[in-house]
Motif scaffolding. Structure first.
Motif, mmCIF file in Angstrom:
data_model
loop_
_atom_site.group_PDB
_atom_site.id
_atom_site.type_symbol
_atom_site.label_atom_id
_atom_site.label_comp_id
_atom_site.label_asym_id
_atom_site.label_seq_id
_atom_site.Cartn_x
_atom_site.Cartn_y
_atom_site.Cartn_z
ATOM 1 N N MET A 194 -25.933 33.148 -5.930
ATOM 2 C CA MET A 194 -24.501 32.892 -6.009
ATOM 3 C C MET A 194 -24.153 31.776 -5.031
ATOM 4 S SD MET A 194 -21.465 35.602 -5.361
ATOM 5 C CE MET A 194 -19.803 35.093 -5.527
ATOM 6 N N PRO A 195 -23.412 30.740 -5.473
ATOM 7 C CA PRO A 195 -23.030 29.662 -4.556
ATOM 8 C C PRO A 195 -22.097 30.165 -3.469
ATOM 9 C CG PRO A 195 -22.395 29.152 -6.837
ATOM 10 C CD PRO A 195 -22.965 30.525 -6.818
ATOM 11 N N ARG A 196 -22.232 29.551 -2.316
ATOM 12 C CA ARG A 196 -21.364 29.925 -1.197
ATOM 13 C C ARG A 196 -20.037 29.191 -1.319
ATOM 14 N NH1 ARG A 196 -24.659 30.975 4.066
ATOM 15 N NH2 ARG A 196 -22.665 30.416 4.924
ATOM 16 N N SER A 197 -18.992 29.838 -0.913
ATOM 17 C CA SER A 197 -17.666 29.224 -0.874
ATOM 18 C C SER A 197 -16.985 29.727 0.392
ATOM 19 C CB SER A 197 -16.851 29.602 -2.105
ATOM 20 O OG SER A 197 -16.493 30.969 -2.051
ATOM 21 N N PRO A 198 -15.915 29.048 0.816
ATOM 22 C CA PRO A 198 -15.241 29.506 2.046
ATOM 23 C C PRO A 198 -14.846 30.975 2.001
ATOM 24 C CG PRO A 198 -14.404 27.378 1.403
ATOM 25 C CD PRO A 198 -15.321 27.845 0.287
ATOM 26 N N GLY A 199 -14.526 31.500 0.822
ATOM 27 C CA GLY A 199 -14.127 32.894 0.716
ATOM 28 C C GLY A 199 -15.274 33.879 0.818
ATOM 29 N N THR A 200 -16.525 33.416 0.700
ATOM 30 C CA THR A 200 -17.661 34.332 0.739
ATOM 31 C C THR A 200 -18.510 34.181 1.991
ATOM 32 O OG1 THR A 200 -19.090 32.788 -0.441
ATOM 33 C CG2 THR A 200 -17.839 34.353 -1.779
ATOM 34 N N LEU A 201 -18.090 33.362 2.923
ATOM 35 C CA LEU A 201 -18.879 33.138 4.138
ATOM 36 C C LEU A 201 -18.636 34.232 5.168
ATOM 37 C CD1 LEU A 201 -18.412 29.305 4.637
ATOM 38 C CD2 LEU A 201 -20.370 30.483 3.692
ATOM 39 N N ASP A 202 -19.667 34.596 5.896
ATOM 40 C CA ASP A 202 -19.527 35.517 7.022
ATOM 41 C C ASP A 202 -19.389 34.694 8.291
ATOM 42 O OD1 ASP A 202 -19.710 37.863 5.592
ATOM 43 O OD2 ASP A 202 -21.895 37.944 5.745
ATOM 44 N N GLY A 203 -18.306 34.005 8.460
ATOM 45 C CA GLY A 203 -18.122 33.129 9.610
ATOM 46 C C GLY A 203 -18.364 31.682 9.219
ATOM 47 N N PRO A 204 -18.293 30.783 10.186
ATOM 48 C CA PRO A 204 -18.420 29.358 9.874
ATOM 49 C C PRO A 204 -19.819 29.007 9.385
ATOM 50 C CG PRO A 204 -18.311 29.705 12.241
ATOM 51 C CD PRO A 204 -18.080 31.037 11.596
ATOM 52 N N ALA A 205 -19.886 28.016 8.502
ATOM 53 C CA ALA A 205 -21.177 27.537 8.015
ATOM 54 C C ALA A 205 -21.899 26.828 9.147
ATOM 55 C CB ALA A 205 -20.963 26.568 6.855
ATOM 56 N N PRO A 206 -23.213 26.885 9.152
ATOM 57 C CA PRO A 206 -23.954 26.125 10.153
ATOM 58 C C PRO A 206 -23.561 24.655 10.075
ATOM 59 C CG PRO A 206 -25.424 27.559 8.921
ATOM 60 C CD PRO A 206 -24.089 27.622 8.258
ATOM 61 N N LYS A 207 -23.562 23.984 11.221
ATOM 62 C CA LYS A 207 -23.062 22.622 11.278
ATOM 63 C C LYS A 207 -23.728 21.705 10.256
ATOM 64 C CE LYS A 207 -22.019 18.822 14.265
ATOM 65 N NZ LYS A 207 -21.848 18.307 15.576
ATOM 66 N N ALA A 208 -25.043 21.688 10.187
ATOM 67 C CA ALA A 208 -25.739 20.800 9.248
ATOM 68 C C ALA A 208 -25.349 21.117 7.811
ATOM 69 C CB ALA A 208 -27.245 20.911 9.440
ATOM 70 N N GLU A 209 -25.196 22.396 7.504
ATOM 71 C CA GLU A 209 -24.823 22.801 6.149
ATOM 72 C C GLU A 209 -23.405 22.348 5.812
ATOM 73 O OE1 GLU A 209 -23.967 26.934 3.798
ATOM 74 O OE2 GLU A 209 -25.623 26.921 5.228
ATOM 75 N N ALA A 210 -22.516 22.369 6.765
ATOM 76 C CA ALA A 210 -21.131 21.978 6.534
ATOM 77 C C ALA A 210 -20.962 20.463 6.478
ATOM 78 C CB ALA A 210 -20.242 22.550 7.641
ATOM 79 N N VAL A 211 -21.744 19.726 7.243
ATOM 80 C CA VAL A 211 -21.607 18.274 7.345
ATOM 81 C C VAL A 211 -22.326 17.559 6.210
ATOM 82 C CG1 VAL A 211 -22.243 16.291 8.777
ATOM 83 C CG2 VAL A 211 -21.195 18.301 9.824
ATOM 84 N N SER A 212 -23.408 18.101 5.736
ATOM 85 C CA SER A 212 -24.246 17.433 4.749
ATOM 86 C C SER A 212 -23.494 16.986 3.487
ATOM 87 C CB SER A 212 -25.431 18.326 4.377
ATOM 88 O OG SER A 212 -26.250 17.691 3.443
ATOM 89 N N PRO A 213 -22.676 17.839 2.862
ATOM 90 C CA PRO A 213 -21.964 17.398 1.654
ATOM 91 C C PRO A 213 -20.987 16.245 1.939
ATOM 92 C CG PRO A 213 -21.794 19.779 1.893
ATOM 93 C CD PRO A 213 -22.439 19.257 3.129
ATOM 94 N N VAL A 214 -20.369 16.263 3.099
ATOM 95 C CA VAL A 214 -19.433 15.198 3.449
ATOM 96 C C VAL A 214 -20.188 13.892 3.662
ATOM 97 C CG1 VAL A 214 -17.650 14.449 5.077
ATOM 98 C CG2 VAL A 214 -17.822 16.854 4.448
ATOM 99 N N GLU A 215 -21.338 13.957 4.319
ATOM 100 C CA GLU A 215 -22.155 12.751 4.513
ATOM 101 C C GLU A 215 -22.620 12.200 3.163
ATOM 102 O OE1 GLU A 215 -22.858 10.749 7.005
ATOM 103 O OE2 GLU A 215 -21.666 11.917 8.403
ATOM 104 N N GLU A 216 -22.970 13.093 2.236
ATOM 105 C CA GLU A 216 -23.358 12.654 0.893
ATOM 106 C C GLU A 216 -22.205 11.916 0.220
ATOM 107 O OE1 GLU A 216 -24.903 15.907 -1.442
ATOM 108 O OE2 GLU A 216 -26.259 16.497 0.188
ATOM 109 N N ASN A 217 -20.983 12.438 0.347
ATOM 110 C CA ASN A 217 -19.811 11.765 -0.218
ATOM 111 C C ASN A 217 -19.623 10.389 0.397
ATOM 112 O OD1 ASN A 217 -19.197 13.861 -1.905
ATOM 113 N ND2 ASN A 217 -17.505 14.631 -0.671
ATOM 114 N N LEU A 218 -19.743 10.297 1.718
ATOM 115 C CA LEU A 218 -19.554 9.006 2.387
ATOM 116 C C LEU A 218 -20.607 7.993 1.940
ATOM 117 C CD1 LEU A 218 -18.542 10.222 5.940
ATOM 118 C CD2 LEU A 218 -17.089 9.109 4.258
ATOM 119 N N THR A 219 -21.818 8.445 1.708
ATOM 120 C CA THR A 219 -22.859 7.550 1.190
ATOM 121 C C THR A 219 -22.467 7.030 -0.187
ATOM 122 O OG1 THR A 219 -24.574 8.695 2.442
ATOM 123 C CG2 THR A 219 -25.294 7.416 0.528
ATOM 124 N N LEU A 220 -21.930 7.906 -1.028
ATOM 125 C CA LEU A 220 -21.471 7.479 -2.349
ATOM 126 C C LEU A 220 -20.293 6.513 -2.241
ATOM 127 C CD1 LEU A 220 -21.694 10.867 -4.284
ATOM 128 C CD2 LEU A 220 -23.212 8.887 -4.493
#
Length: 103
Positions: free
Chosen positions: A1-27
């Motif tokens: 099951m994909p993770r979403s803010p509503g299913t997290l047990d606390g904040p996402a690990p930093k690398a996991e949270a930053v990676s999608p944003v860095e991918e967007n910036l590269t695009l």
């Protein structure tokens, strides 16, 4: 099951949270390459470019993607707005009340 803010047990690990944003910036860098995007020195991994009508700033502030647009000769400038947004987002991410303002 994909993770979403509503299913997290606390904040996402930093690398996991930053990676999608860095991918967007590269695009974004590839997409807006024709405008010769520069590093704005605001936030984390920022890009800035100017078109005929607007100055665009897209940046990462921690795990948050922020976009600011303004007219090139406007007051306050897009860069000034972006600095305020970066400070406000960083405060909110740190659990503090955002208080940064233009001016």
């Amino acid at each position: 099951m994909p993770r979403s803010p509503g299913t997290l047990d606390g904040p996402a690990p930093k690398a996991e949270a930053v990676s999608p944003v860095e991918e967007n910036l590269t695009l974004y860098r590839k997409l807006y390459d024709c405008y010769n995007p520069k590093n704005a020195g605001i936030g984390d991994s920022p890009i800035v470019f100017t078109t005929e009508r607007f100055t665009h700033i897209i940046m990462r502030v921690g795990p948050v993607e922020v976009a600011v647009n303004g007219v090139p000769d406007g007051r306050p400038t897009a860069e000034e707005w972006a600095r305020v947004m970066a400070e406000r987002v960083r405060a909110a991410v740190d659990g503090k009340k955002p208080t940064a303002r233009v001016g």
